[in-house]
Design a protein around this motif. Structure first.
Motif, PDB file in Angstrom:
ATOM      1  N   LEU A  83     107.648  -8.432  33.675  1.00  0.00           N
ATOM      2  CA  LEU A  83     107.389  -8.779  32.279  1.00  0.00           C
ATOM      3  C   LEU A  83     105.889  -8.844  32.038  1.00  0.00           C
ATOM      4  N   LEU A  84     105.426  -8.123  31.025  1.00  0.00           N
ATOM      5  CA  LEU A  84     104.022  -8.147  30.615  1.00  0.00           C
ATOM      6  C   LEU A  84     103.938  -8.776  29.234  1.00  0.00           C
ATOM      7  N   LEU A  85     103.133  -9.834  29.118  1.00  0.00           N
ATOM      8  CA  LEU A  85     102.952 -10.553  27.860  1.00  0.00           C
ATOM      9  C   LEU A  85     101.561 -10.322  27.301  1.00  0.00           C
ATOM     10  N   PHE A  86     101.467 -10.128  25.994  1.00  0.00           N
ATOM     11  CA  PHE A  86     100.191 -10.078  25.286  1.00  0.00           C
ATOM     12  C   PHE A  86     100.163 -11.186  24.245  1.00  0.00           C
ATOM     13  N   TYR A  87      99.041 -11.922  24.202  1.00  0.00           N
ATOM     14  CA  TYR A  87      98.814 -12.907  23.144  1.00  0.00           C
ATOM     15  C   TYR A  87      97.369 -12.825  22.682  1.00  0.00           C
ATOM     16  N   THR A 118     100.498 -12.291  32.202  1.00  0.00           N
ATOM     17  CA  THR A 118     100.063 -12.611  30.847  1.00  0.00           C
ATOM     18  C   THR A 118      98.648 -12.101  30.614  1.00  0.00           C
ATOM     19  N   VAL A 119      98.445 -11.470  29.470  1.00  0.00           N
ATOM     20  CA  VAL A 119      97.126 -10.985  29.072  1.00  0.00           C
ATOM     21  C   VAL A 119      96.753 -11.656  27.754  1.00  0.00           C
ATOM     22  N   ILE A 120      95.672 -12.423  27.758  1.00  0.00           N
ATOM     23  CA  ILE A 120      95.150 -13.022  26.534  1.00  0.00           C
ATOM     24  C   ILE A 120      94.059 -12.100  26.003  1.00  0.00           C
ATOM     25  N   VAL A 121      94.272 -11.572  24.822  1.00  0.00           N
ATOM     26  CA  VAL A 121      93.364 -10.576  24.244  1.00  0.00           C
ATOM     27  C   VAL A 121      92.327 -11.310  23.400  1.00  0.00           C
ATOM     28  N   PRO A 122      91.051 -11.208  23.743  1.00  0.00           N
ATOM     29  CA  PRO A 122      90.019 -11.970  23.019  1.00  0.00           C
ATOM     30  C   PRO A 122      89.766 -11.435  21.613  1.00  0.00           C
ATOM     31  N   GLY A 123      89.443 -12.361  20.716  1.00  0.00           N
ATOM     32  CA  GLY A 123      88.974 -11.999  19.383  1.00  0.00           C
ATOM     33  C   GLY A 123      90.001 -11.416  18.447  1.00  0.00           C
ATOM     34  N   THR A 136      95.898  -1.296  28.958  1.00  0.00           N
ATOM     35  CA  THR A 136      96.430  -2.356  29.819  1.00  0.00           C
ATOM     36  C   THR A 136      97.888  -2.093  30.165  1.00  0.00           C
ATOM     37  N   LEU A 137      98.669  -1.682  29.174  1.00  0.00           N
ATOM     38  CA  LEU A 137     100.079  -1.376  29.414  1.00  0.00           C
ATOM     39  C   LEU A 137     100.218  -0.227  30.415  1.00  0.00           C
ATOM     40  N   TRP A 171      99.283  -1.379  33.990  1.00  0.00           N
ATOM     41  CA  TRP A 171     100.334  -2.265  34.503  1.00  0.00           C
ATOM     42  C   TRP A 171     101.583  -1.471  34.867  1.00  0.00           C
ATOM     43  N   ALA A 172     101.989  -0.536  34.011  1.00  0.00           N
ATOM     44  CA  ALA A 172     103.187   0.248  34.273  1.00  0.00           C
ATOM     45  C   ALA A 172     103.056   1.059  35.570  1.00  0.00           C
ATOM     46  N   LYS A 173     101.877   1.587  35.818  1.00  0.00           N
ATOM     47  CA  LYS A 173     101.641   2.326  37.057  1.00  0.00           C
ATOM     48  C   LYS A 173     101.728   1.413  38.278  1.00  0.00           C
ATOM     49  N   SER A 174     101.317   0.171  38.115  1.00  0.00           N
ATOM     50  CA  SER A 174     101.294  -0.762  39.239  1.00  0.00           C
ATOM     51  C   SER A 174     102.670  -1.243  39.654  1.00  0.00           C
TER      52      SER A 174
END
Length: 252
Positions: free
Chosen positions: A195-199, A222-227, A243-244, A247-250
């Motif tokens: 699971l990959l989360l963006f906020y 979890t990825v917190i996207v600045p600004g 980023t997606l 992550w998908a490759k990993s």
């Protein structure tokens, strides 16, 4: 793609592993134009309009989240997709979570941008109440507000608004109501895929949800996207897409 009561509009581009993106209420698959442009270099990108939204007309506004998951399953079957990365944006994540819990064999990984397992905070609750109210009483104002908040260019704003106008406010309201009443918190440990989360760092009322996912879903990043506030797939599309992809490759 035809079902008994709905003819689902979809768009696909690129080749590679299937990536399906799900939009929230009122908005349409048009919101993912920047994903088609960039992610189609690495993925088979599939977007679609949920019933009653955009170019997917439907006569019966009575449906559930389970119905919307079944719509997605039918679409994947029609396109010959056995397994996909499923990505839900905002309340589109409610469908994505329900889908992976009902049809885990069809999901390779899950991505949720600005998502939640349930409406469990006062601020998010008020957002949903406003969405329901404006869908019923001021649909054009709701459209213009969402188009403005998701624009990168003036062309974006115009095209987003025009696609939204094709939908039905009754369906928007129903979608809001169904998400409002949906909770999958107790079922989260059943999610066994990555699971990959963006906020967005400025979307303070959504940030606490990350802790629920991290505690209950074993493979969570979890990825917190600045600004940025909530509109990450559009406002920060380069970062989101890169980023997606990484992550998908990993996780393959």
């Amino acid at each position: 793609m035809e079902r008994k009561d709905v003819n689902t509009f979809y768009r696909e581009s690129g080749s590679g592993f299937p990536l399906v993106l799900i939009h929230p209420p009122v908005l349409t698959s048009r919101i993912f134009n920047y994903q088609h442009t960039e992610l189609s270099r690495c993925f088979r990108v599939i977007t679609y309009d949920i019933r009653g939204h955009g170019n997917t007309p439907c006569a019966n506004p009575s449906f559930s989240i389970q119905t919307l998951s079944a719509d997605l399953l039918a679409l994947l079957d029609e396109l010959g997709v056995e397994k996909a990365i499923v990505c839900g944006y905002s309340a589109g994540g409610t469908i994505a979570q329900d889908f992976v819990l009902r049809y885990p064999e069809r999901v390779h990984a899950l991505v949720i941008s600005g998502g939640f397992p349930e409406v469990a905070s006062w601020f998010v609750e008020q957002e949903f109440r406003l969405g329901i109210h404006f869908a019923k009483h001021h649909p054009l104002l709701l459209i213009n507000s969402l188009a403005w908040s998701h624009q990168v260019t003036a062309t974006d704003r115009h095209q987003i608004a025009e696609e939204c106008k094709k939908g039905s406010p009754k369906f928007w309201r129903r979608f809001y109501e169904e998400c409002f009443g949906q909770s999958c918190t107790k079922a989260l440990p059943q999610i066994k895929v990555p699971l990959l989360l963006f906020y967005g760092s400025r979307c303070f009322h959504f940030l606490p949800y990350q802790k629920i996912y991290q505690r209950l879903v074993p493979q969570t990043k979890t990825v917190i996207v600045p600004g940025v506030f909530h509109q990450i797939p559009v406002k920060k599309h380069h970062f989101f897409n890169q980023t997606l992809t990484t992550w998908a490759k990993s996780i393959r």
